[in-house]
Design an enzyme around this catalytic site. Structure first.
Site, PDB file in Angstrom:
ATOM      1  N   ALA A 229       6.538 -15.696 -30.535  1.00 27.78           N
ATOM      2  CA  ALA A 229       7.804 -16.262 -31.021  1.00 27.78           C
ATOM      3  C   ALA A 229       8.904 -15.288 -30.594  1.00 27.78           C
ATOM      4  O   ALA A 229       9.211 -14.322 -31.295  1.00 27.78           O
ATOM      5  CB  ALA A 229       7.760 -16.404 -32.529  1.00 27.78           C
TER       6      ALA A 229
ATOM      7  N   GLY B 264      14.331 -10.461 -36.718  1.00 28.43           N
ATOM      8  CA  GLY B 264      12.931 -10.782 -36.394  1.00 28.43           C
ATOM      9  C   GLY B 264      12.598 -12.201 -36.799  1.00 28.43           C
ATOM     10  O   GLY B 264      13.490 -13.019 -37.018  1.00 28.43           O
ATOM     11  N   ASN B 265      11.319 -12.520 -36.872  1.00 33.49           N
ATOM     12  CA  ASN B 265      10.900 -13.835 -37.365  1.00 33.49           C
ATOM     13  C   ASN B 265       9.536 -13.704 -38.031  1.00 33.49           C
ATOM     14  O   ASN B 265       8.945 -12.624 -38.036  1.00 33.49           O
ATOM     15  CB  ASN B 265      10.909 -14.875 -36.238  1.00 33.49           C
ATOM     16  N   TYR B 266       9.056 -14.799 -38.619  1.00 28.01           N
ATOM     17  CA  TYR B 266       7.855 -14.742 -39.459  1.00 28.01           C
ATOM     18  C   TYR B 266       6.531 -14.799 -38.702  1.00 28.01           C
ATOM     19  O   TYR B 266       5.480 -14.885 -39.319  1.00 28.01           O
ATOM     20  CB  TYR B 266       7.877 -15.900 -40.460  1.00 28.01           C
ATOM     21  N   SER B 267       6.556 -14.780 -37.384  1.00 26.92           N
ATOM     22  CA  SER B 267       5.291 -14.893 -36.638  1.00 26.92           C
ATOM     23  C   SER B 267       4.341 -13.753 -37.008  1.00 26.92           C
ATOM     24  O   SER B 267       4.718 -12.585 -36.985  1.00 26.92           O
ATOM     25  CB  SER B 267       5.583 -14.868 -35.136  1.00 26.92           C
TER      26      SER B 267
END
Ligand code: C5P
Length: 234
Positions: A110, A39-42
Site C-alpha cells: 500500500a 502512513g496507512n493501516y497495511s
C-alpha cells in the site's frame, strides 16, 4: 535507504531453480519531521502470505517490505531475500533495481500516493491555528514497472476500492500494464487491512473469478495458482 538483508546472495547456488518473483508488501511511511510520518493501516500480511506460498512452490523471492510490526520465519528463508524500506521513493528504487532480473512481480504494498514536499529538520512545534503540509505525488512503482516490463515478464497488481470496484480495477490493470489484478473491497466484512482474511476477485484481460472469504494464506494459493498458469506461457 534503510536496507537490511539476510546476507544471502541472490540467486542462490545449489537451490531449486524456480521462478524469481518480486513481491512488495506493507505500507510506506512518508516523513513529515523527525518524529512524524504519513502512513496507512497495511499490515503486510497478504504480501508475506504470498511470499510464503512462492517459497512453498520452490520459487526464489525478493521481498521488498515497508515498515511492519509482524515478524515471520520466512524472513530468514534461504530462498528469500529481504529488502526493508520505509518510503515510497525507497520502495521505487529497490523495485526498479530488482525487477529486470525477475520473472514476475506482485505489487501488494500500500504505497503512499503523496509525500510531504519538504521534511522539517526539527520536530514541528504547536503554533497558530492550523498547520499546512504541502504534499507532492510519489512515483507510481506499478506504472514504472509496467513500462519496463518485457514480453517474458509478468506484473500483478492489487486494488483496494471503496466504490465502482470492478471498473476501477479494470482501468488500473490497463493503465499499469498488469497481467492480472487482485481486487479486494473495503465493503466486504473481514477483508483488507489488518484482517487475517480477505475476499478477492481476480480480474484479467479475459476473465473474472470471485473467491469466497478465506484466510490470507488460502488467498495466496489462489493468486499464485493464477500466476503459475501464466508463467508456464511466458
Ligand atoms: O492506484 P492504486 O494505488 O490504487 O494502485 C494499487 C496498485 O498499485 C497496487 O498493486 C500497489 O502496490 C501499486 N502501487 C505502486 N506504487 C504506487 C501506488 C500503487 O506500486 N505509488
Amino acid at each position: 535507504m534503510t536496507i537490511s538483508n539476510n546476507n544471502n546472495s541472490f540467486p542462490l547456488e545449489g537451490e531449486p531453480k524456480g521462478a524469481h518473483i518480486l513481491i512488495t508488501a506493507g505500507p510506506t511511511y512518508e516523513k513529515i519531521d523527525p518524529v512524524r510520518f504519513i502512513g496507512n493501516y497495511s499490515s503486510g500480511k497478504m504480501g508475506i502470505a504470498l511470499a510464503e506460498e512462492c517459497l512453498n512452490r520452490r520459487m526464489q523471492v525478493e521481498l521488498v517490505l515497508g515498515p511492519v510490526t509482524i515478524q515471520s520465519p520466512i524472513f530468514t528463508h534461504p530462498s528469500l531475500h529481504l529488502t526493508n524500506v520505509e518510503s515510497a521513493q525507497q520502495m521505487y528504487e529497490a523495485c526498479m533495481d530488482i525487477y529486470p532480473r525477475m520473472n514476475a512481480a506482485i505489487l501488494c504494498a500500500a504505497v503512499a500516493d503523496f509525500t510531504p514536499e519538504t521534511v522539517a529538520p526539527n520536530k514541528i512545534k504547536r503554533k497558530g491555528d492550523e498547520l499546512i503540509i504541502r504534499l507532492k505525488p510519489t512515483k507510481d512503482i506499478a506504472a514504472a514497472l509496467g513500462k519496463i516490463k518485457t514480453d517474458n515478464q509478468l506484473l500483478v497488481g492489487f486494488a483496494l476500492e471503496t466504490n465502482d470496484e470492478e471498473t476501477n480495477a479494470q482501468d488500473k490493470m490497463k493503465r499499469k500494464n498488469f497481467d492480472f489484478i487482485v481486487l479486494n473491497s473495503l465493503n466486504d466484512q473481514g477483508a483488507g487491512f489488518r484482517h487475517d482474511t480477505n475476499k478477492i476477485t481476480i480480474i484479467s484481460q479475459t476473465s473474472k473469478t470471485e473467491y469466497p472469504l478465506k484466510e490470507k494464506k488460502a488467498c495466496a494459493v489462489d493468486i499464485i495458482d493464477e500466476l503459475e498458469k501464466l508463467l508456464t506461457k511466458c
